[in-house]
Structures are given as structure tokens and as C-alpha cells.
Design an enzyme around this catalytic site. Structure first.
Site, PDB file in Angstrom:
ATOM      1  N   LYS A 112       0.856  -1.194   0.000  1.00 16.87           N
ATOM      2  CA  LYS A 112       0.000   0.000   0.000  1.00 16.87           C
ATOM      3  C   LYS A 112       0.894   1.247   0.000  1.00 16.87           C
ATOM      4  CE  LYS A 112      -4.231  -1.641   1.943  1.00 16.87           C
ATOM      5  NZ  LYS A 112      -3.885  -3.001   1.505  1.00 16.87           N
ATOM      6  N   ASP A 139      -1.280  -1.820  -4.380  1.00 18.11           N
ATOM      7  CA  ASP A 139      -2.703  -1.735  -4.045  1.00 18.11           C
ATOM      8  C   ASP A 139      -3.207  -0.310  -4.274  1.00 18.11           C
ATOM      9  OD1 ASP A 139      -2.779  -4.365  -3.215  1.00 18.11           O
ATOM     10  OD2 ASP A 139      -2.842  -3.917  -1.071  1.00 18.11           O
ATOM     11  N   GLN A 170     -10.505   0.371  -9.337  1.00 18.77           N
ATOM     12  CA  GLN A 170     -11.727   0.122  -8.555  1.00 18.77           C
ATOM     13  C   GLN A 170     -12.966   0.398  -9.402  1.00 18.77           C
ATOM     14  OE1 GLN A 170     -10.078   3.086  -6.151  1.00 18.77           O
ATOM     15  NE2 GLN A 170      -9.689   1.782  -4.373  1.00 18.77           N
ATOM     16  N   ARG A 195      -5.145  -5.408 -11.327  1.00 19.59           N
ATOM     17  CA  ARG A 195      -6.138  -6.107 -10.507  1.00 19.59           C
ATOM     18  C   ARG A 195      -7.389  -5.225 -10.509  1.00 19.59           C
ATOM     19  NH1 ARG A 195      -4.766  -5.773  -4.653  1.00 19.59           N
ATOM     20  NH2 ARG A 195      -3.304  -7.482  -5.012  1.00 19.59           N
ATOM     21  N   LYS A 226     -13.926  -4.072  -6.627  1.00 21.21           N
ATOM     22  CA  LYS A 226     -15.054  -3.129  -6.577  1.00 21.21           C
ATOM     23  C   LYS A 226     -14.635  -1.812  -5.926  1.00 21.21           C
ATOM     24  CE  LYS A 226     -18.746  -6.556  -6.354  1.00 21.21           C
ATOM     25  NZ  LYS A 226     -19.915  -7.050  -5.593  1.00 21.21           N
ATOM     26  N   GLY A 227     -13.786  -1.892  -4.898  1.00 23.82           N
ATOM     27  CA  GLY A 227     -13.368  -0.683  -4.154  1.00 23.82           C
ATOM     28  C   GLY A 227     -13.933  -0.713  -2.746  1.00 23.82           C
ATOM     29  N   THR A 270     -12.729 -10.618  -6.716  1.00 25.85           N
ATOM     30  CA  THR A 270     -14.088 -10.502  -6.169  1.00 25.85           C
ATOM     31  C   THR A 270     -14.517 -11.842  -5.570  1.00 25.85           C
ATOM     32  OG1 THR A 270     -16.398  -9.992  -6.655  1.00 25.85           O
ATOM     33  CG2 THR A 270     -15.171 -11.055  -8.423  1.00 25.85           C
ATOM     34  N   HIS A 271     -15.447 -11.760  -4.602  1.00 28.39           N
ATOM     35  CA  HIS A 271     -16.050 -12.982  -4.045  1.00 28.39           C
ATOM     36  C   HIS A 271     -17.521 -13.071  -4.440  1.00 28.39           C
ATOM     37  CE1 HIS A 271     -13.141 -11.153  -1.167  1.00 28.39           C
ATOM     38  NE2 HIS A 271     -12.555 -12.300  -1.386  1.00 28.39           N
ATOM     39  N   ARG A 299     -12.559  -4.607   9.263  1.00 25.52           N
ATOM     40  CA  ARG A 299     -13.084  -4.254   7.936  1.00 25.52           C
ATOM     41  C   ARG A 299     -13.676  -5.487   7.257  1.00 25.52           C
ATOM     42  NH1 ARG A 299      -8.531  -1.607   4.401  1.00 25.52           N
ATOM     43  NH2 ARG A 299      -7.997  -0.323   6.140  1.00 25.52           N
ATOM     44  N   ARG A 300     -12.967  -6.605   7.354  1.00 26.00           N
ATOM     45  CA  ARG A 300     -13.438  -7.839   6.714  1.00 26.00           C
ATOM     46  C   ARG A 300     -14.677  -8.366   7.407  1.00 26.00           C
ATOM     47  NH1 ARG A 300      -9.927  -6.648   3.249  1.00 26.00           N
ATOM     48  NH2 ARG A 300     -11.821  -5.875   2.343  1.00 26.00           N
TER      49      ARG A 300
HETATM   50  P1  FDA Z   1     -19.235  -8.120  -2.208  1.00 30.98           P
HETATM   51  O1  FDA Z   1     -18.769  -7.186  -1.139  1.00 30.98           O
HETATM   52  O2  FDA Z   1     -20.516  -7.833  -2.896  1.00 30.98           O
HETATM   53  O3  FDA Z   1     -19.240  -9.570  -1.595  1.00 30.98           O
HETATM   54  C1  FDA Z   1     -19.786 -10.652  -2.324  1.00 30.98           C
HETATM   55  C2  FDA Z   1     -20.029 -11.822  -1.389  1.00 30.98           C
HETATM   56  O4  FDA Z   1     -18.765 -12.327  -0.922  1.00 30.98           O
HETATM   57  C3  FDA Z   1     -20.793 -11.474  -0.107  1.00 30.98           C
HETATM   58  O5  FDA Z   1     -22.164 -11.478  -0.319  1.00 30.98           O
HETATM   59  C4  FDA Z   1     -20.326 -12.582   0.816  1.00 30.98           C
HETATM   60  O6  FDA Z   1     -21.032 -13.757   0.547  1.00 30.98           O
HETATM   61  C5  FDA Z   1     -18.884 -12.775   0.411  1.00 30.98           C
HETATM   62  N1  FDA Z   1     -17.968 -11.986   1.249  1.00 30.98           N
HETATM   63  C6  FDA Z   1     -17.367 -10.827   0.895  1.00 30.98           C
HETATM   64  N2  FDA Z   1     -16.559 -10.420   1.904  1.00 30.98           N
HETATM   65  C7  FDA Z   1     -16.679 -11.322   2.895  1.00 30.98           C
HETATM   66  C8  FDA Z   1     -16.086 -11.486   4.189  1.00 30.98           C
HETATM   67  N3  FDA Z   1     -15.196 -10.601   4.648  1.00 30.98           N
HETATM   68  N4  FDA Z   1     -16.421 -12.556   4.946  1.00 30.98           N
HETATM   69  C9  FDA Z   1     -17.285 -13.464   4.489  1.00 30.98           C
HETATM   70  N5  FDA Z   1     -17.882 -13.387   3.268  1.00 30.98           N
HETATM   71  C10 FDA Z   1     -17.580 -12.339   2.484  1.00 30.98           C
HETATM   72  N6  FDA Z   1     -10.117  -2.786  -2.516  1.00 30.98           N
HETATM   73  C11 FDA Z   1      -9.489  -1.611  -2.765  1.00 30.98           C
HETATM   74  O7  FDA Z   1     -10.126  -0.544  -2.684  1.00 30.98           O
HETATM   75  N7  FDA Z   1      -8.177  -1.594  -3.126  1.00 30.98           N
HETATM   76  C12 FDA Z   1      -7.447  -2.734  -3.285  1.00 30.98           C
HETATM   77  O8  FDA Z   1      -6.254  -2.658  -3.609  1.00 30.98           O
HETATM   78  C13 FDA Z   1      -8.105  -3.982  -3.043  1.00 30.98           C
HETATM   79  N8  FDA Z   1      -7.454  -5.171  -3.184  1.00 30.98           N
HETATM   80  C14 FDA Z   1      -8.161  -6.361  -3.133  1.00 30.98           C
HETATM   81  C15 FDA Z   1      -7.527  -7.572  -3.433  1.00 30.98           C
HETATM   82  C16 FDA Z   1      -8.265  -8.755  -3.490  1.00 30.98           C
HETATM   83  C17 FDA Z   1      -7.584 -10.027  -3.850  1.00 30.98           C
HETATM   84  C18 FDA Z   1      -9.679  -8.723  -3.221  1.00 30.98           C
HETATM   85  C19 FDA Z   1     -10.504  -9.973  -3.312  1.00 30.98           C
HETATM   86  C20 FDA Z   1     -10.268  -7.547  -2.855  1.00 30.98           C
HETATM   87  C21 FDA Z   1      -9.541  -6.350  -2.795  1.00 30.98           C
HETATM   88  N9  FDA Z   1     -10.140  -5.150  -2.442  1.00 30.98           N
HETATM   89  C22 FDA Z   1      -9.457  -3.966  -2.649  1.00 30.98           C
HETATM   90  C23 FDA Z   1     -11.459  -5.147  -1.752  1.00 30.98           C
HETATM   91  C24 FDA Z   1     -12.600  -4.981  -2.732  1.00 30.98           C
HETATM   92  O9  FDA Z   1     -12.598  -3.685  -3.270  1.00 30.98           O
HETATM   93  C25 FDA Z   1     -13.950  -5.253  -2.043  1.00 30.98           C
HETATM   94  O10 FDA Z   1     -14.163  -4.330  -1.035  1.00 30.98           O
HETATM   95  C26 FDA Z   1     -14.092  -6.645  -1.450  1.00 30.98           C
HETATM   96  O11 FDA Z   1     -13.490  -7.609  -2.264  1.00 30.98           O
HETATM   97  C27 FDA Z   1     -15.567  -7.020  -1.336  1.00 30.98           C
HETATM   98  O12 FDA Z   1     -16.162  -6.974  -2.600  1.00 30.98           O
HETATM   99  P2  FDA Z   1     -16.616  -8.287  -3.434  1.00 30.98           P
HETATM  100  O13 FDA Z   1     -16.237  -8.051  -4.853  1.00 30.98           O
HETATM  101  O14 FDA Z   1     -16.024  -9.495  -2.850  1.00 30.98           O
HETATM  102  O15 FDA Z   1     -18.181  -8.248  -3.398  1.00 30.98           O
END
Ligand code: FDA
Length: 300
Positions: free
Chosen positions: A91, A125, A154, A176, A179-180, A218-219, A281-282
Site C-alpha cells: 500500500k 494496491d 476500482q 487487478r 469493486k473498491g 471478487t467474491h 473491515r473484513r
Molecule cells: P461483495 O462485497 O458484494 O461480496 C460478495 C459476497 O462475498 C458477499 O455477499 C459474501 O457472501 C462474500 N464476502 C465478501 N466479503 C466477505 C467477508 N469478509 N467474509 C465473508 N464473506 C464475504 N479494494 C481496494 O479498494 N483496493 C485494493 O487494492 C483492493 N485489493 C483487493 C484484493 C483482493 C484479492 C480482493 C478480493 C479484494 C480487494 N479489495 C481492494 C477489496 C474490494 O474492493 C472489495 O471491497 C471486497 O473484495 C468485497 O467486494 P466483493 O467483490 O467481494 O463483493
């Protein structure tokens, strides 16, 4: 976050840190580099690549920024020594961007040198929109000196789709896409989850049009289904993308499916003594947070 989840999280954060650690550590691979290497090895053995991140951000003194830089320099050596299939994510504010651009780039150049010495890749990042411009400028600057560097974009920012052209300036598009995570105003960022997903897919198309490399971070299983379709429809080559997930986020059978499809999947592994803020945060993103925390407190 639902009301009940908010209440549970509020009370959970009032507990002693030693108790919080019990359930917060699922997202963190311990406090030392050797712990993280062990986790990395275990995930490599299961077929996943990794990226390691030392937890922390917004350091205020030159001394702290240099100390973290030293740790990253050593971490590249450890990855090499233990033959880990993995790279590093950093970061900007953790290595001095809040102090000055000069301090940040001085430290970044040492980390880039360590990446180059070990032939590894460095991911920068993306933090809040206050540092987007500088992160892009420095990524492009250091990419000219060593080509295995990329940053993050993002999908919630309106500017992101246009940033891709700039990021392709060196013809080394390696991004990478997430979403942000930061709170951004509606003047600069999409607020609707549905529209963020729409934009995510548009951005993927633009990167694919330029034949760039994308880390699909993304998840979100709905989004992932659409990404699967896009990869298939465009017949996008396997060596031009990978899926990326955060350590500890449950993904059900989907990760297995990824490996069966021969889709490279990278797990982002954070570690270090500064685990508290990251883990909270997580936890906030976990839709089952209430059940998860209660289960962990009462099962021990
Ligand atoms: P969303 O938040 O909609 O989650 C989708 C589903 O995933 C949820 O409904 C749930 O089921 C599951 N889930 C998500 N988080 C969970 C948790 N903590 N515990 C349990 N279940 C969970 N952001 C940024 O601004 N700068 C960056 O550099 C990065 N880097 C980065 C690296 C990697 C490898 C990932 C996966 C993510 C990032 N992010 C990031 C974070 C990203 O911007 C985002 O906030 C999170 O990934 C959550 O968004 P999702 O796309 O997972 O979707």
C-alpha cells in the site's frame, strides 16, 4: 449491514483484543513473515498462487516507512528462498506516501529492486481516491524501469474506465480489478451495488479489448458467473487473467471449480502485528457476521 449484525459487531469490538483475535484471525495469516510463508506453502500445495501483504497503512514517520520497506525487501528474498508461487502487494501510504511523494518513491524503488533481484512481480494496491493519481503515476514510472509491476483499479470510481488508457501507456497492462473498499462521495463513485457490477464488466471488456492481464478480484458469485461467461464467449487466454480472493473469505465449492477449469487463482494473504483494523473491515463485509462471531466466542 443488517441492524442485528451492527449490534453484534459493536459489542464484539468492545471485547478484549485477545478475544477479538479468536475470530478476527481467520482473515490474517499470523503476525510473522514465517507464518505467512507457511500459509502460502499450504495454499501452493493445494494449487493456489498467493500474494503477501504486510498489514498497516498511513505511516506517519520516515523511520516507520523505512522499517516496512526493509520488511518488504526481505519478504521478496523469503519468497525466493522458500520457492513460493507468489508475489507481493503493497500500500503506498504504508511506505510513506502520506509523508511525501519523494519518501514514497524512494522506498518504492528499493522494493522494486528487490522484486527485480528475485525476478518477482510487485502489485501496488489502490487506496482512497486521494491517492489514485499518484499511484498511477508511480506505477507507470517504475514499470519503465522494471516491467513486472502493476496496480489496482476500482469499479466504483467513474474515472476508472478512462484510467485504463493511461495505464496502458507502457504497453504493459497488468491490473487487478476490484469493486473498491473506501467510502467515496457520489460525485466520484457509483453507489449502487448493481451498477458497480455493471461497470466492473464494462471495465473487464475494455482491458480484454487491449489484450491486458486482469486479476479478477471478487467474491461475488453472481459477478463471477458473468465473468466465466465473458471468458468463454471471448475465448480469453488463460495466461491473461486470474481470479483473486482474500484469505479467509468462504467461497464454497467455487474455488475448486476454478482449479478444475484450469483458471489460475491467487489468494491475497495479509499478515503482521497490525491485524486489528483490517480484520474488523473484513468482518463488516461478512453477511453472516453475527452467527460467525457468536459461534467463535461460545465454541472456545
Ligand atoms: P461483495 O462485497 O458484494 O461480496 C460478495 C459476497 O462475498 C458477499 O455477499 C459474501 O457472501 C462474500 N464476502 C465478501 N466479503 C466477505 C467477508 N469478509 N467474509 C465473508 N464473506 C464475504 N479494494 C481496494 O479498494 N483496493 C485494493 O487494492 C483492493 N485489493 C483487493 C484484493 C483482493 C484479492 C480482493 C478480493 C479484494 C480487494 N479489495 C481492494 C477489496 C474490494 O474492493 C472489495 O471491497 C471486497 O473484495 C468485497 O467486494 P466483493 O467483490 O467481494 O463483493
Amino acid at each position: 449491514m443488517s441492524f442485528i449484525n451492527k449490534i453484534i459487531l459493536f459489542f464484539a469490538t468492545k471485547l478484549p483484543k485477545s478475544i477479538i483475535k479468536l475470530f478476527a484471525m481467520r482473515y490474517v495469516a499470523g503476525e510473522s513473515a514465517l507464518n505467512a510463508i507457511k500459509t502460502a506453502k499450504r495454499l501452493n500445495d493445494k494449487g493456489f498462487s498467493v500474494t503477501l501483504d504486510i498489514l498497516g497503512e498511513h505511516v506517519k514517520t520516515q523511520k516507520e516507512a523505512i522499517a516496512i520497506t526493509d520488511e518488504y525487501v526481505e519478504l521478496f528474498k523469503l519468497l525466493y528462498q522458500f520457492k513460493i508461487d507468489g508475489n507481493i502487494s503493497i500500500k503506498p501510504s504504508h511506505i510513506g506516501l502520506d509523508i511525501s511523494v519523494l519518501e514514497f518513491e524512494k522506498n518504492l524503488s528499493r522494493i522494486v529492486k528487490s522484486a527485480a533481484d528475485t525476478g518477482n512481480f510487485l502489485r501496488i494496491d489502490m487506496e482512497s481516491s486521494l491517492s489514485t493519481d499518484q499511484t498511477i503515476i508511480s506505477t507507470l514510472k517504475y514499470q519503465k524501469l522494471y516491467n513486472k509491476i502493476g496496480t489496482v483499479i476500482q469499479a466504483y470510481l467513474f474515472r476508472t474506465i478512462h484510467d485504463i488508457d493511461k495505464l496502458n501507456e507502457n504497453d504493459l497492462l497488468n491490473i487487478r480489478l476490484c469493486k473498491g473498499i473506501y467510502k467515496e462521495s457520489n460525485k466520484i463513485a457509483i453507489q449502487s451495488r448493481y451498477k458497480i457490477n455493471e461497470n466492473y464488466l464494462k471495465i473487464v471488456d475494455k482491458i480484454m479489448d487491449k489484450n491486458g492481464f486482469i486479476g479478477l478480484a471478487t467474491h461475488d458469485l453472481n459477478l463471477i458467473k458473468n465473468l466465466y461467461k465473458k471468458i468463454k464467449n471471448r475465448n480469453y487466454p488463460n495466461d491473461k487473467f486470474e481470479f483473486q480472493v482474500l484469505y479467509g473469505v468462504p467461497m464454497g465449492s467455487w474455488l475448486k471449480k476454478n482449479l478444475e477449469n484450469n483458471f489460475k487463482t491467487r489468494v491475497y494473504i495479509p499478515f503482521g502485528p497490525n491485524w486489528y483494523d483490517y480484520s474488523i473491515r473484513r468482518l463488516k463485509e461478512n453477511p453472516n457476521i453475527a452467527g460467525y462471531i457468536l459461534q467463535n466466542i461460545f465454541n472456545r
